[in-house]
Design a protein around this motif. Sequence first.
Motif, PDB file in Angstrom:
ATOM      1  N   ARG A 292       0.832  -1.198   0.000  1.00  0.00           N
ATOM      2  CA  ARG A 292       0.000   0.000   0.000  1.00  0.00           C
ATOM      3  C   ARG A 292       0.871   1.254   0.000  1.00  0.00           C
ATOM      4  NH1 ARG A 292      -3.425  -1.796   5.239  1.00  0.00           N
ATOM      5  NH2 ARG A 292      -1.243  -2.105   5.878  1.00  0.00           N
ATOM      6  N   PRO A 293       0.512   2.274  -0.779  1.00  0.00           N
ATOM      7  CA  PRO A 293       1.294   3.512  -0.761  1.00  0.00           C
ATOM      8  C   PRO A 293       1.132   4.218   0.578  1.00  0.00           C
ATOM      9  CG  PRO A 293      -0.715   3.807  -2.044  1.00  0.00           C
ATOM     10  CD  PRO A 293      -0.626   2.335  -1.708  1.00  0.00           C
ATOM     11  N   ILE A 308       7.574   3.994  10.975  1.00  0.00           N
ATOM     12  CA  ILE A 308       6.184   3.569  10.900  1.00  0.00           C
ATOM     13  C   ILE A 308       5.606   4.085   9.592  1.00  0.00           C
ATOM     14  CG2 ILE A 308       5.883   3.525  13.402  1.00  0.00           C
ATOM     15  CD1 ILE A 308       4.240   6.121  13.102  1.00  0.00           C
ATOM     16  N   PHE A 309       4.668   3.327   9.028  1.00  0.00           N
ATOM     17  CA  PHE A 309       4.006   3.687   7.779  1.00  0.00           C
ATOM     18  C   PHE A 309       2.624   4.245   8.096  1.00  0.00           C
ATOM     19  CE2 PHE A 309       7.062   0.444   6.776  1.00  0.00           C
ATOM     20  CZ  PHE A 309       7.623   0.849   5.575  1.00  0.00           C
ATOM     21  N   ALA A 316      -4.396   6.702   8.771  1.00  0.00           N
ATOM     22  CA  ALA A 316      -4.427   5.463   9.533  1.00  0.00           C
ATOM     23  C   ALA A 316      -3.012   4.898   9.647  1.00  0.00           C
ATOM     24  CB  ALA A 316      -5.336   4.439   8.854  1.00  0.00           C
ATOM     25  N   TYR A 317      -2.739   4.200  10.741  1.00  0.00           N
ATOM     26  CA  TYR A 317      -1.464   3.516  10.935  1.00  0.00           C
ATOM     27  C   TYR A 317      -1.444   2.273  10.052  1.00  0.00           C
ATOM     28  CZ  TYR A 317       1.917   0.433  13.226  1.00  0.00           C
ATOM     29  OH  TYR A 317       2.952  -0.433  13.481  1.00  0.00           O
ATOM     30  N   LEU A 318      -0.357   2.070   9.284  1.00  0.00           N
ATOM     31  CA  LEU A 318      -0.259   0.931   8.378  1.00  0.00           C
ATOM     32  C   LEU A 318       0.706  -0.147   8.839  1.00  0.00           C
ATOM     33  CD1 LEU A 318      -0.204   2.693   4.870  1.00  0.00           C
ATOM     34  CD2 LEU A 318      -2.172   1.709   6.085  1.00  0.00           C
ATOM     35  N   GLN A 346      -0.394  -3.648   9.427  1.00  0.00           N
ATOM     36  CA  GLN A 346      -1.699  -3.806  10.069  1.00  0.00           C
ATOM     37  C   GLN A 346      -2.754  -3.731   8.964  1.00  0.00           C
ATOM     38  OE1 GLN A 346      -4.022  -0.991  12.982  1.00  0.00           O
ATOM     39  NE2 GLN A 346      -2.463  -2.040  14.174  1.00  0.00           N
ATOM     40  N   LEU A 347      -3.391  -4.871   8.666  1.00  0.00           N
ATOM     41  CA  LEU A 347      -4.325  -4.962   7.553  1.00  0.00           C
ATOM     42  C   LEU A 347      -5.732  -4.549   7.930  1.00  0.00           C
ATOM     43  CD1 LEU A 347      -3.222  -8.391   6.016  1.00  0.00           C
ATOM     44  CD2 LEU A 347      -2.433  -6.085   5.415  1.00  0.00           C
ATOM     45  N   ARG A 348      -6.122  -4.857   9.150  1.00  0.00           N
ATOM     46  CA  ARG A 348      -7.495  -4.571   9.558  1.00  0.00           C
ATOM     47  C   ARG A 348      -7.572  -4.505  11.068  1.00  0.00           C
ATOM     48  NH1 ARG A 348     -12.729  -8.464   8.272  1.00  0.00           N
ATOM     49  NH2 ARG A 348     -14.335  -7.092   9.136  1.00  0.00           N
ATOM     50  N   GLY A 349      -8.439  -3.638  11.581  1.00  0.00           N
ATOM     51  CA  GLY A 349      -8.625  -3.538  13.021  1.00  0.00           C
ATOM     52  C   GLY A 349     -10.063  -3.139  13.341  1.00  0.00           C
TER      53      GLY A 349
END
Length: 359
Positions: A292-293, A308-309, A316-318, A346-349
């Motif tokens: 993901r960009p 961190i991305f 959102a934190y990636l 982190q794909l989903r939360g």
Amino acid sequence: MDELRQLRDRHDAMPDPAAEVVSEARSRLTAHMRLSRTRRPARFAAVRRARPVWGLGLAGAAAAAVLVATTMNGIETDGGRAGVVSAAPRTGATPTGAPSPTTLRLRPVADARDLAGNAAARAAAEPDVAPRPSQWAYLKSLTAQTQVDGGPGLFGTPKVKHTRESWRRLDEKGFAYMEHGRLEVQEGSEYEVTYPYLLSLPDDPGALLDRVYEQIDAEEAAKQEDGPAQGGHRFTPEPLTRDERDMYAFQYLAQGMRDAVLPARTRAAMYGALARIPGVRYEKGASDLAGRPGVTLYRVSGHLRDEIFIDPRTYAYLGYRTVVTRDHDDHGSQLRKGQILGWDAQLRGAIVDKAGERS
């Protein structure tokens, strides 16, 4: 300058003036201009005849009216300050009365402080929902395999990635994970940065960073008082250097975001706290483990770069990554420049009512 930036960040989250407010301001200004011309003493007429009020033409006066109205509401238009992104008038609002996240005016991001300010503005426009202690945080994560059985380390794109689903009770009384398609629920907590601590953090970035440093200093004081045993004797560790203290603060915040689903305001405040740590930099044009960009906030300490991305649209934190910046002998283990020691996305939360739920 921090006070001015905080004021600007707060203003960026406020709504644009209503159309009738702008129209009324323009009318008052135009009327004042006409009245000024009719009341001007004759002896000044020859001198000031060719000079419009404030050095503006009629178009400039109308623009000034808009600027006055918007500044009163705490926001400058794109004509008022270079670098402000133009946006359509805000007509939508959240239940709290804040501007809709889709119609916010956000500044272009040039550094870590700009990113944190935009995240704070966006978070202020979202409903503030407090999770209950008995609820669970669900996370779906992607992790790179950095080394296998003492083999070569990871350089570049990983060949092997692992997907992990986990649940964490917000009062830290339980955690769960999927094992071979089966949900395993355990009592207690496996996390170093606890959820009650994360949810208790202030929304002000400066106050939040002070809290993190207090935590680091308290843990360091405990180590100094009761140093680890070695050869049957206890020794006192060397005190943290300033750089190590800042490095731990960055890692502490990054770990908190990695292992939790956080309210938007808390996450934005953490970005702001990161931006205040000496040595933290901003870099655009990054790509996370999932492809993901994104953009990064990073800090180099010694031979390591922690980063961190962040999603540049939603803030959102990636995910995170740790990269070796130069060859280094780490207690007999040879690290090479460019080697990746940890990479996570982190794909989903989501906050759910029980372990096993995903939404």
